[in-house]
Design an enzyme around this catalytic site. Structure first.
Site, PDB file in Angstrom:
ATOM      1  N   HIS A 433       0.986  -1.351  -0.040  1.00  0.00           N
ATOM      2  CA  HIS A 433       0.183  -0.251   0.087  1.00  0.00           C
ATOM      3  C   HIS A 433       1.040   1.265   0.167  1.00  0.00           C
ATOM      4  CE1 HIS A 433      -3.809  -2.690   1.017  1.00  0.00           C
ATOM      5  NE2 HIS A 433      -3.348  -2.977   2.243  1.00  0.00           N
ATOM      6  N   SER A 435       1.637   5.397   1.255  1.00  0.00           N
ATOM      7  CA  SER A 435       1.092   6.100   1.911  1.00  0.00           C
ATOM      8  C   SER A 435       2.222   7.416   2.181  1.00  0.00           C
ATOM      9  CB  SER A 435       0.519   5.553   3.309  1.00  0.00           C
ATOM     10  OG  SER A 435       1.719   4.762   4.122  1.00  0.00           O
ATOM     11  N   HIS A 575       4.566  -7.362  34.858  1.00  0.00           N
ATOM     12  CA  HIS A 575       4.171  -6.167  33.270  1.00  0.00           C
ATOM     13  C   HIS A 575       4.705  -5.942  32.991  1.00  0.00           C
ATOM     14  CE1 HIS A 575       3.454  -4.139  36.985  1.00  0.00           C
ATOM     15  NE2 HIS A 575       3.764  -3.506  36.704  1.00  0.00           N
ATOM     16  N   SER A 577       7.702  -2.721  31.126  1.00  0.00           N
ATOM     17  CA  SER A 577       7.361  -1.260  31.246  1.00  0.00           C
ATOM     18  C   SER A 577       9.386  -0.836  30.985  1.00  0.00           C
ATOM     19  CB  SER A 577       7.658  -0.366  31.996  1.00  0.00           C
ATOM     20  OG  SER A 577       7.698   0.788  31.689  1.00  0.00           O
TER      21      SER A 577
END
Length: 780
Positions: A433, A435, A575, A577
């Protein structure tokens, strides 16, 4: 005429004031009105109120970006004494800061009756053909039509028998008329950055030519007749497709420079190769011709399109093609990529931080390339090669092409290559594509898929950093990415002013899922430099957790179980970070880490403000990283003078700043990059943060010089900078960055002979008050 000027009955009382203002522009026999946003309005007012003086004018400059230019053109043939006429565009800029060409596509036929006209400048306009009236100017000696859309010159162009200087740089010329050889007194010919594929033999008849610039064309050979140019001093042929050059060029008696760089020369005559004035860098000298089957374009019969500067589109058919843009961007459309003929439109844009979003520690390396139509899906991948500024000082980074979908940016799989001829770096990617595309340098990114049975992820920057995902850590496969930012002990000590502070590399982990892991993930980080498991004082070791924006750094040492080996610290999290190990006696280590992280994202820069030696009203402004200041000044010292650079200041990548001219110095306020009277800049460390501005002064300079200044101010606060840095940048005093002096000398009109400097061409004028300067690649 009053109606044309917008002077109805209701405003006739103000017309006299406007006439006074316009009259101040009339200096003897000169009218320099191109620096005023309403220059054509002033010209029309003068002609209405002081016709007797205006018709005596010999030197006239108007901007072709002015909306009243069409009306003004009808008056110009009345100026029978006119010697120099400048109708240039390029003063206005579009919303992206790109130079806008003027509106001129033709001239009134009566312009051909200006018997005294010796100098005509029509640069930065929209001419596709040369107006026929120009060929009737009997005294014309200097003609500039650079930065237009000319595809051909008239067959009788050689009728301009008195022409000594001609520039048609940056057009779309594909061939030249044979009559060009009739310009017997021509001394300087600039046809660079066109689409010329061959030259007529008659070019060899230009016996008085001293400088010939044919660089940036499509020439594969040059005629032997060039050896007849016995007066030639400089011949520019770089950036063509030359496969051979005649040996006779080396015997030209006055030649001091022969530039053959960046061509396709595999062999050159020994007379040329040994000449000290010949430049051959960027040619495949000595290399053998590749086998014909290795040439993809010839094997498959692909078209090759070379687009000249000014062209903005091309057509792709089902047969495919290779396309080369004037700015160095390449495309490869394989056969079958487009099932039907498709018109492709392109443009390069200045990056706007409002929508070009850089992540932490990203560095922009190119302008933005927009390709249209958006959203059309190709049947096969289209390959793109984008040149970029080489990030030589960026270690532990990688170069990627980033694309914008209309809603978000994503990075494409990118291969970095170096052009064999030019040695320039290009980023190579494949897309389905079209863009927006740009090239960035980012922290090296390692990625893996985490299945339910678990896996292991290492850092390629520091293999001692690893993340272990145990079995059962997730129910569905998810993607995890890892980045590492090494921080040296010297950097930590310089920023903290504490020799006792140490820190590990910065580790950033992120994933494509919003869910925490079902089981703890095990992370191994190397201990800070100089710290081992044998001499470790655990009370001084802190594990910091930062949010993804680096705004807060929390000490989580007491919240996790830290294990130590001789060289590593190991802990578990659920988690992701930023994670950072610090070794320090300081208590508020989170605040120190925040300060260090902020400084790691900043660049130390200096501002420079220089004036052209031959035209002090042209001012160059630039924001330069500290380590580049000396090389930049050395490159400019022959052409510019000015004060020492400003004191060092710190800026973020993508930060806005402004330049304001003060104390009697003014600029065109209608420029699109002018906000509230100040020039807007965006700082990108590896791009040229530079503009060359034409300044003026409302102060009468006949008796004394104007001692003004330019001041630099911070602009909008970047969204992603830390809160502390943002807080320090609020308030009027905190916005000022630096001030440098600018001096406009007492008005005196001196005749300068044509000179040649490295990279600069001084354009000869027929009057005492004009010096025409042009540097390739600069728009003003």
């Amino acid at each position: 005429m009053a109606e044309l000027l917008g002077l109805g009955d209701e405003c006739r009382e103000g017309a006299s004031g406007a006439l006074v203002l316009a009259s101040s522009c009339l200096a003897d026999n000169r009218l320099n009105l191109d620096v005023y946003p309403d220059g054509c309005r002033r010209f029309l007012q003068l002609f209405e109120g002081q016709r007797g003086e205006v018709v005596q004018v010999e030197f006239l400059r108007l901007s072709s970006n002015d909306r009243l230019l069409g009306t003004s053109l009808g008056i110009i043939p009345h100026l029978k004494h006119l010697k120099s006429l400048v109708l240039k565009g390029g003063y206005a800029r579009d919303e992206f800061g790109s130079c806008q060409h003027g509106s001129l596509t033709n001239l009134p036929p009566d312009v051909g009756n200006l018997r005294c006209l010796t100098h005509l400048d029509l640069s930065f306009n929209s001419f596709s053909t040369l107006p026929s009236c120009i060929l009737h100017l009997p005294s014309l000696r200097v003609l500039l039509v650079s930065h237009n859309s000319l595809v051909a010159l008239p067959e009788d162009f050689g009728s301009l028998r008195k022409l000594t200087f001609f520039s048609a740089m940056k057009n779309q010329l594909k061939d030249l008329p044979q009559s060009i050889g009739e310009l017997a007194v021509l001394q300087d010919l600039d046809l660079s950055e066109n689409a010329l594929e061959f030259l007529p033999e008659e070019v060899g008849n230009l016996h008085n030519c001293t400088e010939l610039d044919l660089s940036g064309n499509r020439l594969s050979s040059i005629p032997d007749s060039l050896a007849n140019l016995k007066s030639l001093r400089r011949l520019h042929l770089h950036s063509n497709l030359l496969v051979t050059v005649p040996a006779s060029l080396a015997s030209l008696p006055n030649l001091s420079r022969l530039d053959l760089q960046n061509n396709c020369l595999r062999a050159v005559p020994p007379e040329i190769q040994t000449s000290p004035f010949v430049h051959l860098r960027g040619n495949p000298l000595g290399e053998t011709e590749p086998p014909s089957q290795a040439d993809e374009s010839s094997a498959k019969g692909l078209r090759r399109l070379f687009l000249a500067s000014g062209e903005d589109s091309f057509t792709v058919t089902s047969e495919g093609c290779k396309v080369v843009l004037a700015c160095g961007i390449h495309f490869y459309f394989p056969p079958g990529a487009a099932s039907d003929p498709l018109r492709i439109y392109f443009r390069t844009l200045a990056p706007d931080p409002q929508w070009v979003k850089l992540r932490h520690h990203d560095v922009l390396l190119s302008r933005v390339l927009e390709l249209q139509p958006h959203g059309v899906k190709f049947q096969q991948e289209v390959q793109i090669w984008m040149p970029y500024a080489s990030p030589q000082t960026l270690h532990q980074h990688e170069v990627v092409v980033r694309t914008f979908s209309g809603q978000s940016w994503s990075d494409l799989r990118t291969r970095v290559e170096q052009k064999r001829k030019s040695k320039k770096h290009v980023a190579h990617c494949s897309v389905l594509h079209f863009s927006w595309f740009l090239v960035v340098s980012r922290l090296v990114e390692n990625e893996c898929k985490v299945p339910t049975e678990g896996t292991l992820l290492f850092s390629s920057v520091d293999p001692n950093i690893k993340v272990t995902f145990p079995a059962g850590v997730t129910e569905e496969t998810r993607s995890v990415k890892l980045q590492v930012l090494p921080v040296s002990a010297e950097e930590i000590e310089e920023i903290t002013a504490d020799a006792g502070c140490r820190a590990s590399p910065l580790l950033c982990l992120f994933q494509d899922s919003l869910l925490d892991f079902l089981r703890p993930v095990r992370i191994q980080l190397p201990l800070p430099p100089g710290v081992t498991g044998l001499n470790l004082d655990r009370s001084r070791l802190h594990l910091l957790h930062g949010d993804l924006e680096g705004q807060t750094w929390d000490d989580i040492t007491s919240q996790v179980v830290l294990e130590f080996t001789h060289l590593y610290a190991v802990f578990e999290v659920t988690h992701f970070s930023w994670y950072w190990l610090w070794y320090s006696t300081k208590t508020y280590i989170g605040g120190i880490a925040k300060k260090v992280y902020e400084r790691l994202r900043m660049y130390q820069v200096n501002f420079i403000a220089l004036q052209r030696k031959k035209d002090p009203e042209q001012v160059l402004l630039q924001c330069v990283p500290k380590h580049k200041v000396d090389p930049v000044l050395k490159k400019l010292q022959d052409r510019y003078r000015g004060p020492e650079p400003s004191d060092m200041v710190e800026m973020f990548e993508g930060e806005q700043f402004f330049a304001a001219f003060e104390r009697g110095i003014s600029i065109d306020m209608d420029r699109p990059d002018c906000v509230d009277g100040r020039l807007s800049f965006i700082f990108y460390s590896h791009l040229k943060n530079m503009k060359e501005i034409y300044v003026t002064s409302p102060v009468d300079r006949k008796g004394q010089a104007v001692k003004g200044q330019v001041s630099f101010y911070r602009g909008a606060i970047p969204e992603s900078i830390p809160e502390d840095a943002s807080r320090r940048r609020k308030g009027p005093d905190s916005l000022w960055l630096a001030t440098l002096p600018i001096k406009l000398p007492v008005s005196c009109f001196i005749f300068y002979r044509k000179i040649n400097l490295d990279g600069v061409r001084a354009r000869p004028s027929c009057s005492a008050n004009f010096v025409f300067l042009h540097e390739k690649g600069w728009s003003e």
